[in-house]
Design a protein around this motif. Structure first.
Motif, PDB file in Angstrom:
ATOM      1  N   TYR A 395     -15.150 -73.114   9.389  1.00  0.00           N
ATOM      2  CA  TYR A 395     -15.533 -72.570   8.077  1.00  0.00           C
ATOM      3  C   TYR A 395     -16.972 -72.986   7.796  1.00  0.00           C
ATOM      4  CZ  TYR A 395     -15.780 -72.083   2.987  1.00  0.00           C
ATOM      5  OH  TYR A 395     -16.176 -71.760   1.704  1.00  0.00           O
ATOM      6  N   PHE A 396     -17.848 -72.008   7.589  1.00  0.00           N
ATOM      7  CA  PHE A 396     -19.280 -72.238   7.362  1.00  0.00           C
ATOM      8  C   PHE A 396     -19.618 -71.756   5.954  1.00  0.00           C
ATOM      9  CE2 PHE A 396     -23.623 -70.117   8.409  1.00  0.00           C
ATOM     10  CZ  PHE A 396     -24.297 -71.075   7.681  1.00  0.00           C
ATOM     11  N   GLN A 397     -19.897 -72.702   5.053  1.00  0.00           N
ATOM     12  CA  GLN A 397     -20.291 -72.368   3.683  1.00  0.00           C
ATOM     13  C   GLN A 397     -21.812 -72.236   3.624  1.00  0.00           C
ATOM     14  OE1 GLN A 397     -18.580 -71.938   0.468  1.00  0.00           O
ATOM     15  NE2 GLN A 397     -20.649 -71.214   0.069  1.00  0.00           N
ATOM     16  N   PHE A 420     -18.106 -76.568  17.460  1.00  0.00           N
ATOM     17  CA  PHE A 420     -17.287 -75.376  17.698  1.00  0.00           C
ATOM     18  C   PHE A 420     -16.831 -75.330  19.156  1.00  0.00           C
ATOM     19  CE2 PHE A 420     -16.719 -70.941  18.821  1.00  0.00           C
ATOM     20  CZ  PHE A 420     -15.969 -70.432  17.766  1.00  0.00           C
ATOM     21  N   ASP A 421     -17.765 -75.598  20.062  1.00  0.00           N
ATOM     22  CA  ASP A 421     -17.436 -75.571  21.491  1.00  0.00           C
ATOM     23  C   ASP A 421     -16.566 -76.754  21.896  1.00  0.00           C
ATOM     24  OD1 ASP A 421     -18.948 -73.254  21.719  1.00  0.00           O
ATOM     25  OD2 ASP A 421     -20.768 -74.334  22.278  1.00  0.00           O
ATOM     26  N   GLU A 422     -16.870 -77.939  21.374  1.00  0.00           N
ATOM     27  CA  GLU A 422     -16.120 -79.129  21.748  1.00  0.00           C
ATOM     28  C   GLU A 422     -14.656 -79.027  21.331  1.00  0.00           C
ATOM     29  OE1 GLU A 422     -18.149 -82.384  19.990  1.00  0.00           O
ATOM     30  OE2 GLU A 422     -19.837 -82.351  21.422  1.00  0.00           O
ATOM     31  N   HIS A 423     -14.381 -78.430  20.168  1.00  0.00           N
ATOM     32  CA  HIS A 423     -13.012 -78.300  19.673  1.00  0.00           C
ATOM     33  C   HIS A 423     -12.338 -77.016  20.166  1.00  0.00           C
ATOM     34  CE1 HIS A 423     -14.449 -81.426  16.916  1.00  0.00           C
ATOM     35  NE2 HIS A 423     -13.185 -81.692  16.640  1.00  0.00           N
ATOM     36  N   GLN A 424     -13.064 -76.272  20.990  1.00  0.00           N
ATOM     37  CA  GLN A 424     -12.528 -75.024  21.561  1.00  0.00           C
ATOM     38  C   GLN A 424     -11.963 -74.100  20.466  1.00  0.00           C
ATOM     39  OE1 GLN A 424      -9.688 -76.296  24.550  1.00  0.00           O
ATOM     40  NE2 GLN A 424     -11.312 -76.839  26.002  1.00  0.00           N
ATOM     41  N   LEU A 425     -12.777 -73.940  19.421  1.00  0.00           N
ATOM     42  CA  LEU A 425     -12.390 -73.051  18.315  1.00  0.00           C
ATOM     43  C   LEU A 425     -12.578 -71.595  18.727  1.00  0.00           C
ATOM     44  CD1 LEU A 425     -13.988 -75.040  15.357  1.00  0.00           C
ATOM     45  CD2 LEU A 425     -11.676 -75.205  16.272  1.00  0.00           C
ATOM     46  N   GLN A 426     -11.920 -70.700  18.004  1.00  0.00           N
ATOM     47  CA  GLN A 426     -11.924 -69.281  18.384  1.00  0.00           C
ATOM     48  C   GLN A 426     -12.465 -68.360  17.293  1.00  0.00           C
ATOM     49  OE1 GLN A 426      -7.996 -68.177  19.648  1.00  0.00           O
ATOM     50  NE2 GLN A 426      -7.821 -69.846  21.146  1.00  0.00           N
ATOM     51  N   ARG A 427     -12.651 -68.892  16.093  1.00  0.00           N
ATOM     52  CA  ARG A 427     -13.032 -68.014  14.981  1.00  0.00           C
ATOM     53  C   ARG A 427     -14.040 -68.729  14.074  1.00  0.00           C
ATOM     54  NH1 ARG A 427      -7.527 -68.279  15.534  1.00  0.00           N
ATOM     55  NH2 ARG A 427      -6.547 -66.374  16.371  1.00  0.00           N
ATOM     56  N   ILE A 428     -14.821 -67.911  13.363  1.00  0.00           N
ATOM     57  CA  ILE A 428     -15.801 -68.436  12.406  1.00  0.00           C
ATOM     58  C   ILE A 428     -15.677 -67.654  11.099  1.00  0.00           C
ATOM     59  CG2 ILE A 428     -18.249 -68.684  11.843  1.00  0.00           C
ATOM     60  CD1 ILE A 428     -18.849 -69.201  14.700  1.00  0.00           C
ATOM     61  N   VAL A 429     -15.692 -68.383  10.004  1.00  0.00           N
ATOM     62  CA  VAL A 429     -15.785 -67.789   8.669  1.00  0.00           C
ATOM     63  C   VAL A 429     -17.122 -68.206   8.077  1.00  0.00           C
ATOM     64  CG1 VAL A 429     -14.898 -67.770   6.319  1.00  0.00           C
ATOM     65  CG2 VAL A 429     -13.309 -67.745   8.240  1.00  0.00           C
ATOM     66  N   ILE A 430     -17.930 -67.243   7.617  1.00  0.00           N
ATOM     67  CA  ILE A 430     -19.173 -67.554   6.909  1.00  0.00           C
ATOM     68  C   ILE A 430     -19.013 -67.102   5.462  1.00  0.00           C
ATOM     69  CG2 ILE A 430     -20.220 -65.417   7.822  1.00  0.00           C
ATOM     70  CD1 ILE A 430     -22.952 -66.836   7.470  1.00  0.00           C
ATOM     71  N   ASP A 431     -19.130 -68.053   4.548  1.00  0.00           N
ATOM     72  CA  ASP A 431     -18.854 -67.834   3.124  1.00  0.00           C
ATOM     73  C   ASP A 431     -20.164 -67.705   2.353  1.00  0.00           C
ATOM     74  OD1 ASP A 431     -17.927 -67.812   0.542  1.00  0.00           O
ATOM     75  OD2 ASP A 431     -16.525 -69.468   0.813  1.00  0.00           O
ATOM     76  N   PHE A 432     -20.443 -66.500   1.836  1.00  0.00           N
ATOM     77  CA  PHE A 432     -21.669 -66.228   1.084  1.00  0.00           C
ATOM     78  C   PHE A 432     -21.456 -66.323  -0.427  1.00  0.00           C
ATOM     79  CE2 PHE A 432     -22.502 -63.938   5.071  1.00  0.00           C
ATOM     80  CZ  PHE A 432     -23.821 -64.282   5.336  1.00  0.00           C
ATOM     81  N   ARG A 433     -20.298 -66.778  -0.891  1.00  0.00           N
ATOM     82  CA  ARG A 433     -20.041 -66.787  -2.330  1.00  0.00           C
ATOM     83  C   ARG A 433     -21.027 -67.689  -3.068  1.00  0.00           C
ATOM     84  NH1 ARG A 433     -13.604 -67.829  -2.324  1.00  0.00           N
ATOM     85  NH2 ARG A 433     -14.275 -69.161  -0.587  1.00  0.00           N
ATOM     86  N   LEU A 434     -21.477 -67.199  -4.222  1.00  0.00           N
ATOM     87  CA  LEU A 434     -22.407 -67.920  -5.107  1.00  0.00           C
ATOM     88  C   LEU A 434     -23.786 -68.113  -4.492  1.00  0.00           C
ATOM     89  CD1 LEU A 434     -20.059 -70.687  -6.548  1.00  0.00           C
ATOM     90  CD2 LEU A 434     -20.334 -68.331  -7.292  1.00  0.00           C
ATOM     91  N   ASN A 435     -24.082 -67.451  -3.388  1.00  0.00           N
ATOM     92  CA  ASN A 435     -25.391 -67.577  -2.751  1.00  0.00           C
ATOM     93  C   ASN A 435     -26.350 -66.604  -3.418  1.00  0.00           C
ATOM     94  OD1 ASN A 435     -27.648 -67.436  -0.989  1.00  0.00           O
ATOM     95  ND2 ASN A 435     -26.393 -68.105   0.723  1.00  0.00           N
TER      96      ASN A 435
END
Length: 574
Positions: A395-397, A420-435
């Motif tokens: 999750y990327f705020q 992200f690579d070390e934990h072998q994650l598969q998905r990314i969320v980028i949250d633009f709220r209130l930006n």
């Protein structure tokens, strides 16, 4: 031979014409600032104002340089040496004036980087030129003068995108906490009107010129009878009447305004108290029913004319509801020290709390989401990340498109994708709220690292979150992601943004120090010409925020994304 004489005359003439034009420009700048300072301080005190010393020093340094550039190929070397010897004292005086200005006003000049350059040029240019002339290196003298002249042109040329012409901004005079004279307010009003109508892309596209100046004249007449905060509110209303969503005065830059220890937010079913000082955190989650004798709807209607309210704009009237001076200026409250806020709790019980203005330290503000452990942590950083291991998701705020230090965002992206690579994650969320924007190009480092992992650009790998307050550079970045990747967006529909030729710039009022934001355009385009020429972010899965979210233990938008992931995984297993 007769044909070469006109060419020679032209080669002699053009440097002199360029010299004359540059000197006229420098003198015009000096006179313009002198007249402005005279109007602010009075004629007798004009020459003790450091901002005028800067212009005088600049003229003393640049003028001899331009003369040398124009005549270095025509004068004999002895004559050039005499000229340099006689003008070096002028250049050193100019350097001293600029050094003094830099010391006194270093915190007040947006262009302070130009001042040390002038000081260096004024001190060392005559010394270097004299040594070059002694060595009979006339070509290097001309090259040095050309470089300095080019630097001068570049410095003023950089103001073109912000002012529409090669005119340096007036000094930002040190703002006062209170303005005690009608003259100071009238100076701010005069400067506001002249700059806004000069710089704005199309100031009278919505309001007529006659109506605008009628309001200006009315305010100018009434200034001696009005309190400071009422004058300020009337000026905010005047700016907002331009009628586009970029043009506004931001109240939090004015030191004469205070706030109550509560913050409200507009959800789909009303205004709710979602931020408070520690002593009032028991009020979090309550609905605003009204203030004094006025209902919630009436309060917003009375405050709205002070905020940007053009076509496609998002109503930010709720930001003004906790400012006592604004509420008093528009007639909502009589006593700013004891304002009656009518609230409603989750059981529909109404009650009134009397609030007084107080200064709350940033660390003492409580956001309602801090009380919800299942929601993403509300941090003060411009960007941060969090790992959701159960969903193999990063999750990327992205709260603001600004970096506190150069290359900070690039280093941040490196750390984030390394995890992200070390934990072998598969998905990314980028949250633009209130930006609310910042630098449009900042997102490029994120794009770059996405492109290094091409497998992420598949349906169900990238998710975005936006809301109605995702604007400006954040909106443009989100649209860029949607156009170049398989990202899916959840949340609320943001307002459209003009595709090109539009930017929001600002200038500062000289006495109260408040910034005025306005819309500027390229190639003489008018505001009315942007209709239909907009970029739109398509929300694939709409999720509106309402009061029901306050009672939830988790973020409903993230829950929707998690539900989508589980549904997709179930489909893939079948």
């Amino acid at each position: 031979m007769p044909q070469e004489e006109p060419r020679r005359n032209i080669s002699v003439l053009w440097p002199r014409l360029a010299l004359a034009a540059a000197l006229i420009f420098l003198v015009e700048e000096l006179v313009r600032v002198a007249l402005w300072v005279a109007g602010w301080r009075g004629f007798l005190l004009t020459f003790v104002e450091p901002s005028l010393w800067y212009k005088i020093g600049e003229l003393l340094i640049i003028a001899p340089v331009l003369v040398l550039l124009a005549y270095a190929g025509q004068w004999e070397r002895p004559r050039l040496r005499v000229f340099v010897s006689r003008t070096r004292w002028l250049m050193w005086l100019g350097a001293a004036l600029n050094l003094l200005t830099l010391v006194i006003l270093s915190d007040r000049f947006w262009w302070s980087a130009w001042l040390p350059i002038l000081v260096i040029m004024g001190v060392f240019t005559p010394v270097i030129v004299r040594e070059l002339l002694r060595g009979r290196q006339l070509g290097k003298v001309r090259l040095l003068m050309a470089a300095i002249a080019l630097l001068f042109v570049v410095n003023y040329g950089l103001t073109w995108p912000e002012t529409g012409g090669m005119v340096v901004r007036l000094p930002a005079l040190k703002p006062a906490e209170t303005l005690n004279t009608a003259q100071q307010w009238r100076q701010d009003l005069e400067f506001l009107v002249s700059e806004l109508t000069r710089l704005h892309a199309d100031p009278f596209a919505i309001i007529s010129e006659e109506e605008f100046f009628r309001e200006v004249e009315k305010l100018d007449r009434e200034i001696p009878e009005l309190e400071d905060h009422v004058i300020f509110a009337r000026m905010m209303m005047l700016v907002a009447s331009i009628g586009d969503y970029s043009t506004a005065m931001q109240p939090w830059y004015y030191k004469g305004l205070r706030q109550y220890p509560v913050r409200f937010w507009r959800l789909s079913d009303g205004l709710f108290l979602l931020g408070a000082g520690k002593q009032h955190q028991h009020l979090l989650g309550t609905r605003l029913k009204g203030i004094g004798d006025f209902t919630n709807e009436q309060v917003c209607e009375m405050v709205r004319p002070l905020t940007p309210h053009g076509a496609g704009s998002v109503p930010f009237d709720f930001f003004m509801v906790n400012i006592p001076e604004i509420l008093h200026a528009v007639g909502i409250i009589d006593d700013m020290e004891r304002a009656p806020f009518v609230l409603e709790d989750s059981l529909s019980n109404e009650f009134t709390v009397y609030l007084q203005p107080e200064e709350v330290a940033q660390e003492d503000w409580i956001d309602w989401r801090q009380l919800k452990p299942g929601w993403p942590e509300r941090r003060k950083e411009n960007y941060w990340y969090e790992i959701y291991p159960d969903n193999k998701l990063m999750y990327f705020q992205f709260s603001r498109c600004l970096e506190p230090e150069p290359n900070d965002f690039s280093e941040f992206c490196s750390r984030m994708f390394q995890l992200f690579d070390e934990h072998q994650l598969q998905r990314i969320v980028i949250d633009f709220r209130l930006n609310n924007g910042g630098s449009t190009g900042l997102i490029q480092d994120f794009f770059y690292r996405l492109n290094e992992r091409a497998w992420l650009n598949e349906p169900g790998r990238l998710f975005g979150i936006a809301d109605r307050y995702t604007v400006a550079s954040a909106m443009i970045s989100a649209v860029g992601l949607q156009a170049s990747t398989e990202i899916l967006f959840f949340g609320e529909q943001p307002r459209p943004e003009p595709i090109e030729g539009h930017r929001t710039l600002s200038f500062q009022l000289p006495n109260c120090g408040v910034k005025v934001y306005y819309m500027q355009s390229d190639e003489g385009r008018k505001y009315s010409q942007y209709d239909g020429d907009e970029m739109i972010l398509n929300i694939d899965f709409p999720v509106e925020r309402s009061s029901k979210d306050i009672g939830r233990a988790t973020d409903p938008v993230l829950d929707s994304i998690f539900a989508y992931i589980k549904h997709r995984e179930a489909e893939e297993e079948q």
